[in-house]
Design a protein around this motif. Structure first.
Motif: not given
Length: 433
Positions: A108-133
């Motif tokens: 996965i790629e984390i971009e400049e300025g990504d918040s914790t919430r945004r990282i959670g969204v990226v992880l969920a979109e890539n099937g890493v976690v079940a939900a951002p929360e």
């Protein structure tokens, strides 16, 4: 105001009249005589106090009107509390979450300025976690999550939120990091003691490695070299000010010096052409920021010439001596003299030593500064900001010679050959080479 006597609940209303205990008017007996009825003058009657009848609800309506808004407000607040409680429950107690450390591989790629919430969204979109929360909840008490840097990270699929946080914070999970240092050239070089210094192409290949579909995957040095040699320089993203020189250079050396020192992010799994294009784009921005293009125009030179001079300075001098070494190069070029730099002679050699041999200096070629006057056809290494600054603003002076005369790399400068030879002897005595 006349006093009003007490009233029995449900009793008859007492008619107006004189107070109790006073004289009572005589009640006539029998029917009243015919004729008009005479009434006492109104002024002589005490004012009657109107009291509501027992069955007249007059105070109640006002009470109900005041009570209705209060009831509505209470219902509204109750709804808010219920909705908030439901949201809190669904968010923090009913969040879908996987169990365990996960399986498989994903980058996965984390971009400049990504918040914790945004990282959670990226992880969920890539099937890493079940939900951002699930990730946000696991990360809320770990301050280290704020130190996660932009770049690429090796993760797994279907991880619990807590496992994803732990893996993301593990330095070993960071992939795609490329660190180019000043003085590094495209190809690997060997020293007399047998050590090998990886070149830029090898460093890129190493940085591109990651686990993909269960296997380690890297773009190879040969793939990178082929992409460099066979792809049109403009398609690779070579800066416009360097296109003419790059196109005329030997294909195997055409990108020398164009990937400047610094840290880069290499996308794992990307093809060689895409990797080189991304690196050249980032490097081009850094060269612009260094003032190379505007500075070269101000001194009547071209950016590519200044970059080439800066690469010679980078290889020949430590930082404090860079402006003086740049002046020696400009003075020799201005006088039409050969540069006679060992760094240029060493550049095409597989085995490189601080001091070249007579045999090395006798080899013909465009990089042999003892045989050819002028600058080499390309830079000979990655030049850093200090070297570029020295090439743009060399220190004024008459020097035509320099030699490394101290073991820490410090150079001694001379205007005449006699002075230079004396510096060489001192350098030998000091054990500088």
């Amino acid at each position: 105001m006349p006093a009003v006597g007490p009233r029995m609940a449900g009793g008859p209303r007492r008619p107006p009249g004189p107070p109790e205990g006073g004289p009572q008017p005589a009640r006539p007996e029998g029917p009243p005589p015919p004729g008009p009825r005479r009434e006492a003058p109104r002024a002589q009657q005490p004012p009657a106090v109107q009291q509501p009848e027992p069955d007249e609800p007059q105070a109640a309506p006002r009470t109900k009107r005041r009570r209705a808004p209060v009831v509505l407000a209470a219902l509204f607040l109750l709804g808010v509390v219920v909705a908030g409680g439901a949201y809190t429950y669904l968010t923090w107690f009913s969040v879908p979450d996987y169990e365990g450390a996960g399986t498989g591989d994903v980058v996965i790629e984390i971009e400049e300025g990504d918040s914790t919430r945004r990282i959670g969204v990226v992880l969920a979109e890539n099937g890493v976690v079940a939900a951002p929360e699930s990730f946000v909840r696991a990360a809320e008490d770990d301050e280290r999550i704020r130190s996660v840097q932009p770049g690429f990270y090796q993760m797994r699929r279907q991880m619990s939120g807590a496992a994803a946080v732990a893996m993301l914070l593990d330095p070993a999970s960071r992939v795609g990091q490329l660190d180019v240092r000043g003085g590094v050239q495209l190809d690997d070089t060997r020293a007399p003691d047998g050590t090998v210094a990886p070149g830029v192409l090898s460093l890129i290949s190493q940085a591109s490695c990651a686990r993909i579909d269960g296997q380690e995957s890297c773009v190879s040095v040969d793939e990178l070299r082929t992409a460099m040699m066979e792809t049109d320089p403009a398609e690779l993203g070579v800066p416009e000010w360097a296109l003419e020189n790059v196109s005329a250079a030997e294909p195997a050396r055409r990108l020398e010096g164009l990937i400047v020192p610094g840290r880069y992010d290499v996308p794992p799994g990307a093809p060689a052409v895409e990797v080189l294009r991304g690196l050249l784009a980032t490097s081009g921005e850094r060269l612009e920021a260094s003032g190379l293009v505007a500075g070269a125009q101000s001194i009547g030179s071209t950016p590519y010439e200044v970059l080439t001079i800066a690469s010679l300075v980078e290889k020949e001098a430590i930082n404090p001596d860079m402006p003086k070494v740049a002046r020696v190069i400009y003075n020799r070029l201005g006088a039409g003299r050969r540069l006679e730099l060992d760094s240029m002679v060493n550049y095409p050699l597989d085995l490189q030593a601080l001091r070249t041999t007579a045999e090395d200096r006798a080899r013909p070629g465009p990089y042999n500064s003892y045989q050819v006057a002028g600058l080499p056809p390309t830079p000979i290494a990655a030049a850093g900001r200090e070297a570029i600054a020295a090439a743009l603003n060399p220190e004024p002076g008459p020097w035509l010679y320099f030699v490394r005369c101290q073991t820490d790399g410090t150079s001694c400068f001379a205007e005449t050959l006699e002075e230079h030879n004396a510096n060489v002897r001192a350098a030998r005595q000091n054990g500088a080479f």
